[in-house]
Design an enzyme around this catalytic site. Structure first.
Site, mmCIF file in Angstrom:
data_model
loop_
_atom_site.group_PDB
_atom_site.id
_atom_site.type_symbol
_atom_site.label_atom_id
_atom_site.label_comp_id
_atom_site.label_asym_id
_atom_site.label_seq_id
_atom_site.Cartn_x
_atom_site.Cartn_y
_atom_site.Cartn_z
ATOM 1 N N GLU A 177 0.832 -1.215 0.000
ATOM 2 C CA GLU A 177 0.000 0.000 0.000
ATOM 3 C C GLU A 177 0.862 1.258 0.000
ATOM 4 O OE1 GLU A 177 -2.888 -0.360 3.175
ATOM 5 O OE2 GLU A 177 -4.181 -1.570 1.914
ATOM 6 N N GLU A 371 -5.763 -8.264 -0.796
ATOM 7 C CA GLU A 371 -6.467 -7.954 0.450
ATOM 8 C C GLU A 371 -7.883 -7.543 0.105
ATOM 9 O OE1 GLU A 371 -4.740 -5.120 3.196
ATOM 10 O OE2 GLU A 371 -2.708 -5.804 2.717
HETATM 11 P P1 P53 Z 1 -6.918 -2.426 9.519
HETATM 12 C C1 P53 Z 1 -5.940 2.002 5.477
HETATM 13 C C2 P53 Z 1 -6.813 1.891 4.418
HETATM 14 C C3 P53 Z 1 -6.901 0.702 3.728
HETATM 15 C C4 P53 Z 1 -6.118 -0.370 4.089
HETATM 16 O O1 P53 Z 1 -6.690 -2.498 7.958
HETATM 17 C C5 P53 Z 1 -5.227 -0.262 5.121
HETATM 18 C C6 P53 Z 1 -5.135 0.936 5.816
HETATM 19 C C7 P53 Z 1 -4.178 1.084 6.940
HETATM 20 O O2 P53 Z 1 -4.634 0.424 8.057
HETATM 21 O O3 P53 Z 1 -4.380 -1.231 5.483
HETATM 22 C C8 P53 Z 1 -4.406 -2.514 4.920
HETATM 23 O O4 P53 Z 1 -6.076 -3.496 10.124
HETATM 24 C C9 P53 Z 1 -3.078 -3.119 5.269
HETATM 25 C C10 P53 Z 1 -3.153 -4.165 6.330
HETATM 26 C C11 P53 Z 1 -4.309 -3.860 7.259
HETATM 27 C C12 P53 Z 1 -5.590 -3.978 6.455
HETATM 28 O O5 P53 Z 1 -5.572 -3.111 5.346
HETATM 29 O O6 P53 Z 1 -6.489 -1.079 9.897
HETATM 30 O O7 P53 Z 1 -2.339 -3.569 4.175
HETATM 31 O O8 P53 Z 1 -1.922 -4.240 6.977
HETATM 32 O O9 P53 Z 1 -4.361 -4.651 8.384
HETATM 33 C C13 P53 Z 1 -6.824 -3.699 7.265
HETATM 34 O O10 P53 Z 1 -8.359 -2.678 9.742
#
Ligand code: P53
Length: 473
Positions: A177, A371
């Site tokens: 990201e 993801e």
């Molecule tokens: P969490 C922000 C916006 C979209 C994805 O996020 C993001 C973030 C930063 O948190 O992160 C990604 O755990 C990232 C993972 C993360 C996952 O999305 O904040 O690549 O490490 O855990 C979900 O709910």
């Protein structure tokens, strides 16, 4: 004719080292940026402390103790039929301080064993080099990625692991990201992406683009070196892709939304096309930013184009023209047509299809969804099982749209890895109770619990999806 998902489609799940491994001081591991971030909450940012301060809660130190339990966890994921598993290599296990010349053998051995275990269970490892985790020493001693020296340290790390795992890992990504740091209004993104702490009075955008330039060069060098080590390597960029829709059909709203998307696209334009787009060069010129670019950098970017586009997809945004806007032409507004999660993330399955189309048309590259998912508050019922119908619905609707992108729009999609197939520590909040898993982990925000793993209802649902290669969702 509708063909469905191709044979060999990579169904699996994705995690990141620091969010599940724990073992923060095991096997000679160094302190990482994730190790100095405290527990936050939905409306409370995580605190970035000056080193590890006694008495504070640091959720990543133990996480879900995957470091000691990975075999049991991989066996469970294998039961769901996983064909692949995306994780990251903790840079701090390989180069604890980041600036050493010799790699740490215990760390290398850990990932040898992990990748061997994955193969034994029939899973293809998919590996991110830098996922919100870098040696804290590189922050305190060098100022993180604002320092050009980081390029060399990163490339040394990349080449070390490429050589070591050249026959075990085929799919790689450079920076997770990488576009998150476009948001310069929080400490979180600059710190997790790049180990950068903004200083008072500096122009954050100028810092951002200098940092990004170093990362683009490092990423391109990794691609170039990786292909020399194993020509079969597939090395991708990785961006958080959230469509930004215009608030209305007013022309200025259209323009504002387009400009907002460009703040993300600059990251993939450079990594996929091998050069800077005009809109960003003009912006630097107009704003008077002095971005230091060395001789030869443009050539490196051109030669180090990525092989595929990896994306995370969680939500979409809306932008409305803001006549007062200084750095941004638009301001973010809520979308009245979609619902949001407890953490305010707007749920929009069609946005996934939309995004896949836009990326595919812009770059004509294969894509991998590395993801996707929804964070939920969840509690086991009287039988001890989490009935996570909300998650099943979320995934089912997203898979339906992903399928249309393949069947009707003809995009090339290599795989699908939902985020956090086993509950783990949230990146943005540090909570354990922002749960994403098909597998429940008994641990709460305060760090209490038995760490016992229990399949949720969605576990059996996803098992069926994989078994039918995405036909039955
Ligand atoms: P969490 C922000 C916006 C979209 C994805 O996020 C993001 C973030 C930063 O948190 O992160 C990604 O755990 C990232 C993972 C993360 C996952 O999305 O904040 O690549 O490490 O855990 C979900 O709910």
């Amino acid at each position: 004719m509708k063909m469905g998902f191709p044979k060999g489609f990579l169904w699996g799940g994705a995690v990141a080292a620091h969010q599940l491994e724990g073992g923060w001081q095991e096997g000679g591991k160094g302190i990482s940026v994730a190790d100095v971030m405290t527990l936050g909450g939905p409306n409370k940012p995580r605190e970035i402390t000056d080193g590890v301060v006694p008495g504070k809660i640091y959720p990543n130190h133990e996480a879900i103790d995957f470091y000691h339990r990975y075999e049991e966890d991989i066996a469970l994921l294998a039961k769901m039929g996983f064909k692949c598993f995306r994780t990251s290599i903790a840079w701090t296990r390989i180069f604890p301080n980041g600036d050493e010349v010799e790699a740490n053998e215990a760390g290398l051995k850990f990932y040898d064993d992990l990748f061997d275990t994955l193969h034994r269970y029939g899973m293809e490892p998919i590996v991110t080099l830098s996922h919100f985790e870098m040696p804290y020493n590189l922050v305190t001693k060098y100022g993180g990625w604002r320092n050009r020296k980081l390029v060399d340290f990163f490339v040394r790390f990349a080449v070390t692991v490429f050589k070591r795992y050249k026959d075990k890992v085929k799919y790689w990504m450079t920076f997770n990201e990488i576009n998150n740091q476009r948001d310069v209004n929080t400490e979180f993104t600059a710190f997790t992406n790049s180990g950068v702490l903004y200083k008072d009075g500096e122009n954050r955008y100028e810092v951002l683009y200098q940092v990004a330039h170093h990362e683009f060069v490092a990423s391109a060098l990794a691609v170039i070196e990786g292909h020399k080590i194993n020509p079969d390597f597939q090395i991708g960029c990785m961006l958080a892709m959230s469509p930004v829709y215009p608030a209305t059909c007013k022309p200025m709203d259209q323009m504002a939304a387009l400009k907002e998307m460009d703040r993300t696209f600059v990251f993939s334009d450079v990594q996929c096309r091998g050069h800077y787009p005009m809109y960003i060069l003009k912006e630097w010129e107009n704003k008077g930013y002095n971005i230091k670019i060395e001789n030869g950098d443009f050539d490196i970017l051109e030669r180090g184009k990525v092989d595929y586009f990896a994306l995370s997809y969680y939500m979409s945004f809306v932008s409305e023209y803001d006549p007062e806007g200084k750095e941004h032409m638009g301001k973010e507004v809520k979308n009245p047509y979609v619902k949001a999660s407890d953490w305010g993330w707007q749920i929009d399955p069609v946005g996934l299809r939309y995004m896949l189309n836009v990326i595919s048309e812009r770059y004509e590259l294969p894509m991998m969804i590395v993801e996707n998912g929804i964070g939920l508050h969840e509690y086991p019922d009287e039988t001890g099982v989490v009935q996570d119908d909300t998650r099943i619905k979320y995934f089912s609707e997203h898979i339906a749209e992903m399928k249309k992108a393949v069947d009707e729009d003809g995009v090339t999609l290599m795989g699908y890895c939902p985020w956090g197939p086993i509950d783990l520590v949230s990146a943005s909040t540090g909570e354990m109770e922002k749960r994403y898993g098909f597998i429940y982990v008994d641990k709460n925000n305060q760090g209490k619990g038995t760490l016992k793993r229990v399949p949720k209802k969605s576990f059996y649902w996803y098992q069926k999806v994989i078994k039918t290669n995405g036909e039955d969702y």
